[in-house]
Write a protein that holds these residues in place. Structure first.
Motif, PDB file in Angstrom:
ATOM      1  N   ILE A  85       0.837  -1.206   0.000  1.00  0.00           N
ATOM      2  CA  ILE A  85       0.000   0.000   0.000  1.00  0.00           C
ATOM      3  C   ILE A  85       0.869   1.251   0.000  1.00  0.00           C
ATOM      4  CG2 ILE A  85      -1.689   1.338   1.323  1.00  0.00           C
ATOM      5  CD1 ILE A  85      -2.885  -1.317   2.290  1.00  0.00           C
ATOM      6  N   LEU A  86       1.909   1.258   0.838  1.00  0.00           N
ATOM      7  CA  LEU A  86       2.794   2.420   0.907  1.00  0.00           C
ATOM      8  C   LEU A  86       3.547   2.633  -0.404  1.00  0.00           C
ATOM      9  CD1 LEU A  86       4.226   2.085   4.527  1.00  0.00           C
ATOM     10  CD2 LEU A  86       2.481   3.688   3.702  1.00  0.00           C
ATOM     11  N   GLN A  87       3.768   1.543  -1.141  1.00  0.00           N
ATOM     12  CA  GLN A  87       4.419   1.642  -2.447  1.00  0.00           C
ATOM     13  C   GLN A  87       3.420   1.948  -3.565  1.00  0.00           C
ATOM     14  OE1 GLN A  87       7.819   1.487  -2.880  1.00  0.00           O
ATOM     15  NE2 GLN A  87       7.812   1.465  -0.639  1.00  0.00           N
ATOM     16  N   LYS A  88       2.167   2.181  -3.164  1.00  0.00           N
ATOM     17  CA  LYS A  88       1.085   2.495  -4.115  1.00  0.00           C
ATOM     18  C   LYS A  88       0.797   1.336  -5.066  1.00  0.00           C
ATOM     19  CE  LYS A  88       0.738   6.612  -2.384  1.00  0.00           C
ATOM     20  NZ  LYS A  88       0.939   7.852  -3.134  1.00  0.00           N
ATOM     21  N   ARG A  89       1.116   0.118  -4.650  1.00  0.00           N
ATOM     22  CA  ARG A  89       0.760  -1.065  -5.437  1.00  0.00           C
ATOM     23  C   ARG A  89      -0.527  -1.653  -4.851  1.00  0.00           C
ATOM     24  NH1 ARG A  89       3.872  -3.329  -9.152  1.00  0.00           N
ATOM     25  NH2 ARG A  89       1.781  -4.055  -9.719  1.00  0.00           N
ATOM     26  N   LEU A  90      -1.593  -0.872  -4.956  1.00  0.00           N
ATOM     27  CA  LEU A  90      -2.851  -1.289  -4.349  1.00  0.00           C
ATOM     28  C   LEU A  90      -3.497  -2.436  -5.094  1.00  0.00           C
ATOM     29  CD1 LEU A  90      -2.356   1.668  -3.189  1.00  0.00           C
ATOM     30  CD2 LEU A  90      -4.800   1.645  -2.718  1.00  0.00           C
ATOM     31  N   ASP A  91      -3.124  -2.636  -6.344  1.00  0.00           N
ATOM     32  CA  ASP A  91      -3.640  -3.783  -7.085  1.00  0.00           C
ATOM     33  C   ASP A  91      -3.132  -5.086  -6.456  1.00  0.00           C
ATOM     34  OD1 ASP A  91      -1.042  -3.092  -7.789  1.00  0.00           O
ATOM     35  OD2 ASP A  91      -1.262  -3.688  -9.888  1.00  0.00           O
TER      36      ASP A  91
ATOM     37  N   THR B  23      -3.112   2.245   7.051  1.00  0.00           N
ATOM     38  CA  THR B  23      -2.264   2.539   5.902  1.00  0.00           C
ATOM     39  C   THR B  23      -3.044   3.227   4.787  1.00  0.00           C
ATOM     40  OG1 THR B  23      -1.144   0.457   6.455  1.00  0.00           O
ATOM     41  CG2 THR B  23      -0.439   1.577   4.470  1.00  0.00           C
ATOM     42  N   LEU B  24      -4.282   2.809   4.544  1.00  0.00           N
ATOM     43  CA  LEU B  24      -5.103   3.480   3.534  1.00  0.00           C
ATOM     44  C   LEU B  24      -5.406   4.917   3.944  1.00  0.00           C
ATOM     45  CD1 LEU B  24      -7.623   0.693   2.419  1.00  0.00           C
ATOM     46  CD2 LEU B  24      -5.715   1.644   1.113  1.00  0.00           C
ATOM     47  N   ALA B  25      -5.560   5.148   5.240  1.00  0.00           N
ATOM     48  CA  ALA B  25      -5.758   6.519   5.713  1.00  0.00           C
ATOM     49  C   ALA B  25      -4.489   7.341   5.519  1.00  0.00           C
ATOM     50  CB  ALA B  25      -6.163   6.518   7.186  1.00  0.00           C
ATOM     51  N   ALA B  26      -3.327   6.704   5.710  1.00  0.00           N
ATOM     52  CA  ALA B  26      -2.051   7.406   5.562  1.00  0.00           C
ATOM     53  C   ALA B  26      -1.830   7.890   4.129  1.00  0.00           C
ATOM     54  CB  ALA B  26      -0.900   6.501   5.991  1.00  0.00           C
ATOM     55  N   ILE B  27      -2.352   7.146   3.146  1.00  0.00           N
ATOM     56  CA  ILE B  27      -2.192   7.578   1.749  1.00  0.00           C
ATOM     57  C   ILE B  27      -3.473   8.239   1.227  1.00  0.00           C
ATOM     58  CG2 ILE B  27      -0.475   5.787   1.298  1.00  0.00           C
ATOM     59  CD1 ILE B  27      -2.647   4.280  -0.281  1.00  0.00           C
ATOM     60  N   GLN B  28      -4.395   8.544   2.162  1.00  0.00           N
ATOM     61  CA  GLN B  28      -5.607   9.320   1.876  1.00  0.00           C
ATOM     62  C   GLN B  28      -6.581   8.629   0.937  1.00  0.00           C
ATOM     63  OE1 GLN B  28      -4.049  13.122   0.548  1.00  0.00           O
ATOM     64  NE2 GLN B  28      -3.679  13.801   2.658  1.00  0.00           N
ATOM     65  N   VAL B  29      -6.622   7.293   1.015  1.00  0.00           N
ATOM     66  CA  VAL B  29      -7.660   6.558   0.295  1.00  0.00           C
ATOM     67  C   VAL B  29      -8.917   6.456   1.154  1.00  0.00           C
ATOM     68  CG1 VAL B  29      -8.287   4.301  -0.671  1.00  0.00           C
ATOM     69  CG2 VAL B  29      -6.039   5.274  -1.138  1.00  0.00           C
ATOM     70  N   LEU B  30      -8.735   6.307   2.463  1.00  0.00           N
ATOM     71  CA  LEU B  30      -9.833   6.324   3.421  1.00  0.00           C
ATOM     72  C   LEU B  30      -9.634   7.501   4.373  1.00  0.00           C
ATOM     73  CD1 LEU B  30     -10.319   2.552   4.381  1.00  0.00           C
ATOM     74  CD2 LEU B  30     -11.798   3.957   2.932  1.00  0.00           C
ATOM     75  N   PRO B  31     -10.710   8.041   4.937  1.00  0.00           N
ATOM     76  CA  PRO B  31     -10.569   9.175   5.853  1.00  0.00           C
ATOM     77  C   PRO B  31      -9.816   8.784   7.127  1.00  0.00           C
ATOM     78  CG  PRO B  31     -12.854   8.418   5.772  1.00  0.00           C
ATOM     79  CD  PRO B  31     -12.121   7.691   4.692  1.00  0.00           C
ATOM     80  N   ASP B  32      -8.952   9.699   7.595  1.00  0.00           N
ATOM     81  CA  ASP B  32      -8.165   9.391   8.776  1.00  0.00           C
ATOM     82  C   ASP B  32      -9.025   9.240  10.027  1.00  0.00           C
ATOM     83  OD1 ASP B  32      -8.859  12.050   8.868  1.00  0.00           O
ATOM     84  OD2 ASP B  32      -6.803  12.825   8.975  1.00  0.00           O
ATOM     85  N   TRP B  33     -10.144   9.990  10.088  1.00  0.00           N
ATOM     86  CA  TRP B  33     -11.004   9.873  11.271  1.00  0.00           C
ATOM     87  C   TRP B  33     -11.620   8.485  11.383  1.00  0.00           C
ATOM     88  CZ3 TRP B  33     -15.981   8.461  10.314  1.00  0.00           C
ATOM     89  CH2 TRP B  33     -16.526   8.749   9.068  1.00  0.00           C
TER      90      TRP B  33
END
Length: 202
Positions: free
Chosen positions: A46-52, A100-110
């Motif tokens: 996820i951090l490497q943006k390899r979400l696939d 991790t998804l919140a960290a890359i702003q795919v999901l809301p941090d809250w």
């Protein structure tokens, strides 16, 4: 062995099935260990943006969860270690994906904060009950089961849409609020249950 003589290694008819063992290296436990290894792998992807690829690993972990439970029943390979590690592996993967998804702003941090806080609250409540001499049976309530299913669905959809597409903003928005509502509801339900137990001790 004479005909009609019972097999010493078999369970007599009507007798209860053997309980969980202390065996470590059972096939279901090995699968659970592999699922634990999927946690750092998924975070890194996820951090490497390899979400696939993260989506594929996440789905494989979900299938392995169903597989190890099925094997434990079929092979009568239930163990106390597996009963402890299985939910830990599931929760570690799910919480890690949300953070991790919140960290890359795919999901809301809250939402990630809410999910983590609810789990910390439950674990803290269980530890408190244990410290005062209670031994609560860890049995998920209905709203908690619904919450877990929705959390898994949202994590999978977020990884899928961000990694493979197409974009599904409405579906994500609906699931985000459903996860938030059921996370709050299940957290409150656990707090009320713990408070009742503590009140019963007074």
């Amino acid at each position: 062995m004479a005909a009609g003589e019972p097999d010493p290694g078999s369970t007599p008819p009507g007798a209860p099935a053997p309980g969980p063992t202390h065996d470590l290296l059972t096939l279901p436990n090995i699968i659970t260990f592999v699922r634990l290894l999927a946690v750092p792998a998924t975070i890194w992807l996820i951090l490497q943006k390899r979400l696939d690829l993260a989506f594929l690993v996440f789905m494989a972990a979900g299938l392995s969860d169903a597989l190890d439970g099925w094997l434990a029943r079929v092979l009568n390979a239930r163990s106390q270690i597996g009963a402890l590690l299985d939910p830990v592996a599931d929760k570690a993967l799910l919480v890690s994906v949300y953070v991790t998804l919140a960290a890359i702003q795919v999901l809301p941090d809250w939402l990630a904060i809410l999910v983590v806080f609810r789990d910390v609250l439950i674990v803290g409540g269980l530890l408190l009950l244990w410290m005062v001499g209670q031994r609560p049976v860890i049995q998920p309530i209905l709203v908690s089961k619904v919450n877990t299913a929705l959390q898994i669905g949202l994590a999978a959809l977020a990884l899928f849409t961000a990694g493979l597409g197409p974009a599904m903003p409405l579906a994500l928005e609906v699931l985000i609020w459903l996860v938030a509502a059921t996370t709050l509801a299940s957290g409150i339900a656990y707090v009320i249950g713990a408070a009742r137990r503590l009140k019963g001790l007074g």
